[in-house]
Write a protein that holds these residues in place. Sequence first.
Motif, PDB file in Angstrom:
ATOM      1  N   GLN A 143       0.840  -1.188   0.000  1.00 27.57           N
ATOM      2  CA  GLN A 143       0.000   0.000   0.000  1.00 27.57           C
ATOM      3  C   GLN A 143       0.880   1.245   0.000  1.00 27.57           C
ATOM      4  OE1 GLN A 143      -3.852  -0.485   2.234  1.00 27.57           O
ATOM      5  NE2 GLN A 143      -2.524  -1.744   3.531  1.00 27.57           N
ATOM      6  N   HIS A 144       0.491   2.225  -0.798  1.00 29.94           N
ATOM      7  CA  HIS A 144       1.220   3.489  -0.881  1.00 29.94           C
ATOM      8  C   HIS A 144       0.200   4.611  -0.943  1.00 29.94           C
ATOM      9  CE1 HIS A 144       4.916   1.271  -1.759  1.00 29.94           C
ATOM     10  NE2 HIS A 144       4.182   0.525  -2.578  1.00 29.94           N
ATOM     11  N   GLY A 145       0.612   5.786  -0.585  1.00 28.99           N
ATOM     12  CA  GLY A 145      -0.254   6.948  -0.684  1.00 28.99           C
ATOM     13  C   GLY A 145      -0.905   7.296   0.639  1.00 28.99           C
ATOM     14  N   PRO A 146      -1.743   8.330   0.629  1.00 31.97           N
ATOM     15  CA  PRO A 146      -2.317   8.838   1.876  1.00 31.97           C
ATOM     16  C   PRO A 146      -3.398   7.944   2.486  1.00 31.97           C
ATOM     17  CG  PRO A 146      -3.189  10.048   0.007  1.00 31.97           C
ATOM     18  CD  PRO A 146      -2.109   9.145  -0.527  1.00 31.97           C
ATOM     19  N   ASP A 169      -6.864  -1.926   3.161  1.00 34.11           N
ATOM     20  CA  ASP A 169      -7.527  -2.030   4.465  1.00 34.11           C
ATOM     21  C   ASP A 169      -9.000  -1.658   4.342  1.00 34.11           C
ATOM     22  OD1 ASP A 169      -5.049  -2.698   5.469  1.00 34.11           O
ATOM     23  OD2 ASP A 169      -4.722  -0.782   6.487  1.00 34.11           O
ATOM     24  N   GLU A 170      -9.293  -0.614   3.565  1.00 28.05           N
ATOM     25  CA  GLU A 170     -10.674  -0.193   3.370  1.00 28.05           C
ATOM     26  C   GLU A 170     -11.476  -1.257   2.617  1.00 28.05           C
ATOM     27  OE1 GLU A 170     -11.204   3.818   1.905  1.00 28.05           O
ATOM     28  OE2 GLU A 170      -9.360   4.449   2.901  1.00 28.05           O
ATOM     29  N   VAL A 171     -10.863  -1.863   1.603  1.00 24.44           N
ATOM     30  CA  VAL A 171     -11.535  -2.924   0.842  1.00 24.44           C
ATOM     31  C   VAL A 171     -11.818  -4.114   1.750  1.00 24.44           C
ATOM     32  CG1 VAL A 171     -11.194  -4.638  -0.989  1.00 24.44           C
ATOM     33  CG2 VAL A 171     -10.628  -2.247  -1.404  1.00 24.44           C
ATOM     34  N   SER A 172     -10.837  -4.511   2.545  1.00 28.98           N
ATOM     35  CA  SER A 172     -11.010  -5.642   3.456  1.00 28.98           C
ATOM     36  C   SER A 172     -12.121  -5.374   4.466  1.00 28.98           C
ATOM     37  CB  SER A 172      -9.708  -5.941   4.196  1.00 28.98           C
ATOM     38  OG  SER A 172      -8.719  -6.345   3.297  1.00 28.98           O
ATOM     39  N   GLU A 173     -12.132  -4.168   5.020  1.00 28.49           N
ATOM     40  CA  GLU A 173     -13.159  -3.792   5.989  1.00 28.49           C
ATOM     41  C   GLU A 173     -14.546  -3.792   5.345  1.00 28.49           C
ATOM     42  OE1 GLU A 173     -14.362   0.146   8.525  1.00 28.49           O
ATOM     43  OE2 GLU A 173     -12.234  -0.318   8.322  1.00 28.49           O
ATOM     44  N   ALA A 174     -14.645  -3.263   4.134  1.00 28.94           N
ATOM     45  CA  ALA A 174     -15.930  -3.238   3.429  1.00 28.94           C
ATOM     46  C   ALA A 174     -16.417  -4.652   3.130  1.00 28.94           C
ATOM     47  CB  ALA A 174     -15.798  -2.438   2.137  1.00 28.94           C
ATOM     48  N   TYR A 175     -15.515  -5.536   2.735  1.00 32.53           N
ATOM     49  CA  TYR A 175     -15.892  -6.921   2.448  1.00 32.53           C
ATOM     50  C   TYR A 175     -16.419  -7.622   3.704  1.00 32.53           C
ATOM     51  CZ  TYR A 175     -15.522 -11.849   1.267  1.00 32.53           C
ATOM     52  OH  TYR A 175     -15.788 -13.178   1.086  1.00 32.53           O
TER      53      TYR A 175
END
Length: 68
Positions: free
Chosen positions: A14-17, A22-28
């Motif tokens: 993962q790169h960037g701000p 993590d967001e994709v995993s949490e949404a799934y």
Amino acid sequence: MDYVPGEAEFLVQQHGPRRLWDEVSEAYLRWLSLGRPGRDRFGLTASSEGERVVIRVVAVDLGARRTP
């Protein structure tokens, strides 16, 4: 992430701000916890204050109300 047929685990960088994976995993996981609702139950509301994802609740018909 590189897809390798037959593999069960993958290395994600993962790169960037934002930590998008993590967001994709949490949404799934949230989607699973909601009973895997279909795409027809999702909506998006956008305004000057931001965006909101909504999930439509399926109405349950409890039958006609009876009076004694």
